[in-house]
Write a protein that holds these residues in place. Structure first.
Motif, PDB file in Angstrom:
ATOM      1  N   PRO A 175       0.828  -1.205   0.000  1.00 47.50           N
ATOM      2  CA  PRO A 175       0.000   0.000   0.000  1.00 47.50           C
ATOM      3  C   PRO A 175       0.865   1.258   0.000  1.00 47.50           C
ATOM      4  N   THR A 176       0.443   2.279  -0.748  1.00 43.90           N
ATOM      5  CA  THR A 176       1.226   3.508  -0.878  1.00 43.90           C
ATOM      6  C   THR A 176       0.434   4.700  -0.363  1.00 43.90           C
ATOM      7  N   VAL A 177       1.169   5.758  -0.026  1.00 40.96           N
ATOM      8  CA  VAL A 177       0.562   7.001   0.433  1.00 40.96           C
ATOM      9  C   VAL A 177       1.273   8.170  -0.244  1.00 40.96           C
ATOM     10  N   ASN A 178       0.533   9.266  -0.465  1.00 40.68           N
ATOM     11  CA  ASN A 178       1.172  10.477  -0.960  1.00 40.68           C
ATOM     12  C   ASN A 178       1.410  11.431   0.209  1.00 40.68           C
ATOM     13  N   ALA A 179       1.942  12.615  -0.075  1.00 38.26           N
ATOM     14  CA  ALA A 179       2.276  13.553   0.997  1.00 38.26           C
ATOM     15  C   ALA A 179       1.036  13.974   1.774  1.00 38.26           C
ATOM     16  N   GLY A 180      -0.084  14.155   1.060  1.00 38.87           N
ATOM     17  CA  GLY A 180      -1.323  14.524   1.741  1.00 38.87           C
ATOM     18  C   GLY A 180      -1.806  13.435   2.676  1.00 38.87           C
ATOM     19  N   ASP A 181      -1.664  12.179   2.246  1.00 42.47           N
ATOM     20  CA  ASP A 181      -2.052  11.051   3.105  1.00 42.47           C
ATOM     21  C   ASP A 181      -1.198  11.020   4.369  1.00 42.47           C
ATOM     22  N   ILE A 182       0.113  11.233   4.203  1.00 42.39           N
ATOM     23  CA  ILE A 182       1.023  11.217   5.358  1.00 42.39           C
ATOM     24  C   ILE A 182       0.646  12.330   6.328  1.00 42.39           C
ATOM     25  N   ALA A 183       0.337  13.503   5.789  1.00 44.17           N
ATOM     26  CA  ALA A 183      -0.063  14.620   6.649  1.00 44.17           C
ATOM     27  C   ALA A 183      -1.312  14.278   7.441  1.00 44.17           C
ATOM     28  N   ARG A 184      -2.287  13.630   6.788  1.00 40.85           N
ATOM     29  CA  ARG A 184      -3.505  13.234   7.501  1.00 40.85           C
ATOM     30  C   ARG A 184      -3.210  12.218   8.598  1.00 40.85           C
ATOM     31  N   LEU A 185      -2.349  11.241   8.286  1.00 44.33           N
ATOM     32  CA  LEU A 185      -2.026  10.201   9.260  1.00 44.33           C
ATOM     33  C   LEU A 185      -1.368  10.798  10.500  1.00 44.33           C
ATOM     34  N   ALA A 186      -0.455  11.744  10.290  1.00 47.86           N
ATOM     35  CA  ALA A 186       0.317  12.296  11.397  1.00 47.86           C
ATOM     36  C   ALA A 186      -0.341  13.519  12.027  1.00 47.86           C
ATOM     37  N   GLY A 187      -1.463  13.990  11.434  1.00 52.14           N
ATOM     38  CA  GLY A 187      -2.140  15.150  11.993  1.00 52.14           C
ATOM     39  C   GLY A 187      -1.352  16.437  11.849  1.00 52.14           C
ATOM     40  N   VAL A 188      -0.626  16.594  10.731  1.00 46.34           N
ATOM     41  CA  VAL A 188       0.169  17.792  10.491  1.00 46.34           C
ATOM     42  C   VAL A 188      -0.186  18.352   9.118  1.00 46.34           C
ATOM     43  N   GLY A 189       0.393  19.495   8.780  1.00 48.98           N
ATOM     44  CA  GLY A 189       0.193  20.078   7.462  1.00 48.98           C
ATOM     45  C   GLY A 189       1.146  19.466   6.448  1.00 48.98           C
ATOM     46  N   ARG A 190       0.854  19.690   5.174  1.00 49.62           N
ATOM     47  CA  ARG A 190       1.714  19.150   4.117  1.00 49.62           C
ATOM     48  C   ARG A 190       3.117  19.752   4.188  1.00 49.62           C
ATOM     49  N   ALA A 191       3.206  21.017   4.668  1.00 53.74           N
ATOM     50  CA  ALA A 191       4.520  21.644   4.774  1.00 53.74           C
ATOM     51  C   ALA A 191       5.419  20.881   5.738  1.00 53.74           C
ATOM     52  N   ALA A 192       4.828  20.326   6.798  1.00 58.27           N
ATOM     53  CA  ALA A 192       5.629  19.560   7.756  1.00 58.27           C
ATOM     54  C   ALA A 192       6.214  18.310   7.104  1.00 58.27           C
ATOM     55  N   VAL A 193       5.429  17.669   6.248  1.00 59.31           N
ATOM     56  CA  VAL A 193       5.923  16.477   5.546  1.00 59.31           C
ATOM     57  C   VAL A 193       7.077  16.868   4.621  1.00 59.31           C
ATOM     58  N   SER A 194       6.947  18.001   3.932  1.00 57.43           N
ATOM     59  CA  SER A 194       8.042  18.477   3.075  1.00 57.43           C
ATOM     60  C   SER A 194       9.303  18.739   3.894  1.00 57.43           C
ATOM     61  N   ASN A 195       9.122  19.307   5.088  1.00 54.54           N
ATOM     62  CA  ASN A 195      10.284  19.558   5.956  1.00 54.54           C
ATOM     63  C   ASN A 195      10.942  18.254   6.392  1.00 54.54           C
ATOM     64  N   TRP A 196      10.126  17.256   6.735  1.00 54.43           N
ATOM     65  CA  TRP A 196      10.694  15.955   7.131  1.00 54.43           C
ATOM     66  C   TRP A 196      11.535  15.378   5.996  1.00 54.43           C
ATOM     67  N   ARG A 197      11.015  15.453   4.777  1.00 57.70           N
ATOM     68  CA  ARG A 197      11.753  14.889   3.640  1.00 57.70           C
ATOM     69  C   ARG A 197      13.066  15.639   3.423  1.00 57.70           C
TER      70      ARG A 197
END
Length: 591
Positions: A5-27
């Motif tokens: 199963p795969t997830v995109n950045a928006g999915d990851i943000a939803r899972l972790a309860g953060v904004g998409r910008a936070a996912v970009s920062n993690w990467r």
């Protein structure tokens, strides 16, 4: 299903309860963040298993709901099969098999049933459909909810049989009538078999008596001879391969053969063919269809017959309202032409007034036929008030003036002892606050000051619910966004997301003095900016009396900036009204 199963950045943000910008920062900041295993450079896909492992390793809280589990399992099959699997999930939840395509594997089918038990079949399927439409937003055209509701309210009476010959995933057919009861029966046809199956499942799960069939409505009409009480349609725009060569002699073209490049006029006549005499049609059209020379003859014939009753400009498209003529009925002498791009709520009252023959927003059909049959709403808006509006705009423009402060020019800059905002905070002269994490400002009974409000100088335009951690704004507070700084004259609101509030000790620090130096430092007054640390803003150490003198000058510059912004807006309005008034005779040059 063996795929991971795969997830995109928006999915990851939803899972972790953060904004998409936070996912970009993690990467960007973490070399061990999972690498993409699919997707594109702009929309990469990541392994759900690897993302979960990474979140656990870094202590990031996350929660994968049952709905997300089902969605990610569906996504794992890849985009090519995603629609087919969503359709199969709908068939499973509604209890009606879909013909063709491989059924869901047992493990996924079990998860889908579990989701249906947990949320209810209809809500569970709407969740999956929302995710599907989000994932394929560039491929699937979906009518805006407010526009869909408007179209159905305008043409479908209670208990009416409703037809949509280009129904997509069923958006228009799912829209309820004004009494909150679904139409007695709905009919739909859709070119895509997958979309037709999804629409059928959505309607069945809502308890709607529906017949939805796949097929090309232009070439292979699956409802020959059927006439519904009302027809709604959001057809594909600018289709050149709609069947012009095969359909030259088709009996549907009562008002003329649609030109090759006017596929929308083919849809209009197809819709009229499928409505009872006196029945109404609501069809979305590209704005150019109201004026293109190639469609002039058909527009004229629709007007002469009394079939075309209204052209309404909406955001991004026009709404044509039509009525199939009743044999022997006298056609109307005028047509409703309305620009509702700024206010959809104006459409229903205007249509009701037109039907009751008391509208003041009509254009005489004889005038349209004598001209280019140009029905562009912007061209026909009433101009009676343009002279008064021009005079009022001119007075507001002349009144919106401000003068710069009278500043002394020095040969050499002053050498004054300085401090920083960070030091002032440490000394207790300034306290800083921000809104609670994950705070929403899109609904509730508590007024919220937003970033746009800070920039425009307007009152609070957001709203939120009462919750812990809200920051109440007081008069004299300095509120900053990434691009603006504002000293608040009033309270009566709470601080919105992405803003920072600085509250000064007024006995030792002037708020306008602080705000002016923040603006001079670039206005980048958000602590999250990687290019500017607002706490390093330098200010001179001055007695309060001298601070107030600086503050008064800074405040005068802020007033000047607001005045320039206002006069720019008023100037554009004044120019537009002047051009319109001179062109149509409501204004005349002074002798």
């Amino acid at each position: 299903m063996s795929h991971d199963p795969t997830v995109n950045a928006g999915d990851i943000a939803r899972l972790a309860g953060v904004g998409r910008a936070a996912v970009s920062n993690w990467r960007r900041r973490h070399d061990d963040f999972p690498s993409p295993i699919g997707g594109t450079a702009n929309q990469p896909l990541f392994s759900l298993r690897h993302v979960e492992s990474w979140l656990r390793r870094y202590g990031k809280s996350y929660q994968v709901s049952l709905g997300d589990r089902v969605w990610q399992r569906l996504r794992a099959a890849g985009d090519l099969r995603l629609g087919e699997l969503v359709a199969q999930a709908g068939a499973l939840l509604s209890g009606v098999p879909v013909h063709g395509g491989d059924p869901l594997d047992p493990e996924l089918a079990l998860l889908v049933r579990e989701l249906g038990d947990d949320r209810g079949p209809a809500e569970a399927y709407e969740f999956l459909c929302e995710r599907y439409l989000e994932a394929h937003s560039r491929r699937l055209s979906v009518t805006r909810d407010d526009v869909a509701e408007l179209m159905v309210r305008l043409v479908a009476a209670d208990g009416a049989t409703l037809l949509d010959p280009a129904c997509g995933v069923g958006t228009l057919l799912l829209t309820r009538t004004p009494s909150s009861e679904v139409p007695a029966r709905v009919l739909g046809q859709e070119l895509s078999e997958t979309s037709a199956a999804i629409a059928a499942a959505r309607l069945r799960l809502r308890g709607v008596d529906a017949t939805v069939v796949p097929g090309d409505s232009m070439r292979h009409d699956r409802f020959p001879g059927t006439r519904a009480d009302a027809v709604v349609c959001d057809p594909p725009f600018n289709e050149r391969a709609w069947g012009y060569e095969e359909l030259t002699g088709d009996p549907r073209w009562e008002y003329g053969l649609p030109p090759r490049g006017e596929s929308e006029l083919a849809w209009v006549q197809h819709c009229l063919t499928h409505v009872v005499p006196g029945g109404l049609v609501a069809v979305l059209m590209p704005p150019a269809a109201a004026s293109r020379r190639a469609g002039r003859r058909i527009r004229a014939n629709l007007l002469r017959a009394g079939a075309l009753r209204a052209v309404v400009a909406l955001p991004g498209s026009d709404l044509w309202l039509l009525r199939r003529p009743v044999p022997g009925e006298r056609p109307p002498s005028d047509v409703l032409i309305l620009d509702a791009t700024a206010d959809l709520s104006a459409v229903e009252p205007a249509w009701r007034a037109y039907v009751e023959e008391r509208s003041e927003q009509t254009v005489r059909i004889i005038d349209l036929l004598a001209d280019e049959v140009d029905m562009t709403p912007a061209r026909h808006q009433r101009r009676e008030g343009v002279g008064r509006a021009f005079a009022e705009a001119r007075d507001r423009f002349l009144a919106a003036t401000a003068v710069p402060p009278d500043l002394k020019v020095l040969e050499q800059p002053l050498d004054q002892p300085a401090t920083t905002l960070g030091d002032l905070i440490k000394e207790g002269l300034v306290t800083t606050s921000q809104a609670p994490p994950k705070m929403a400002a899109d609904g509730g009974d508590v007024p919220v000051l937003t970033s746009d409000d800070v920039l425009s100088g307007g009152g609070p335009s957001g709203a939120t619910t009462r919750q812990q951690g809200l920051v109440e704004i007081r008069p004299g507070d300095v509120v900053t966004s990434y691009s603006a700084v504002r000293v608040m004259a009033r309270g009566e609101a709470v601080l919105g997301p992405h803003l920072t509030l600085y509250r000064v000790d007024a006995r030792r620090l002037d708020p306008d003095f602080l705000a002016g130096f923040l603006r001079a430092a670039g206005g980048r007054a958000t602590t999250g900016s990687s290019r500017f640390d607002v706490r390093r803003t330098r200010l001179p150490r001055l007695p309060l009396k001298e601070q107030k003198a600086y503050g008064a000058a800074f405040r005068q510059l802020a007033v000047l900036e607001d005045a320039i912004r206002e006069t720019s807006t008023l100037g554009q309005e004044l120019i537009r009204l002047g051009l319109d008034g001179l062109a149509d005779g409501h204004l005349h040059p002074q002798p």
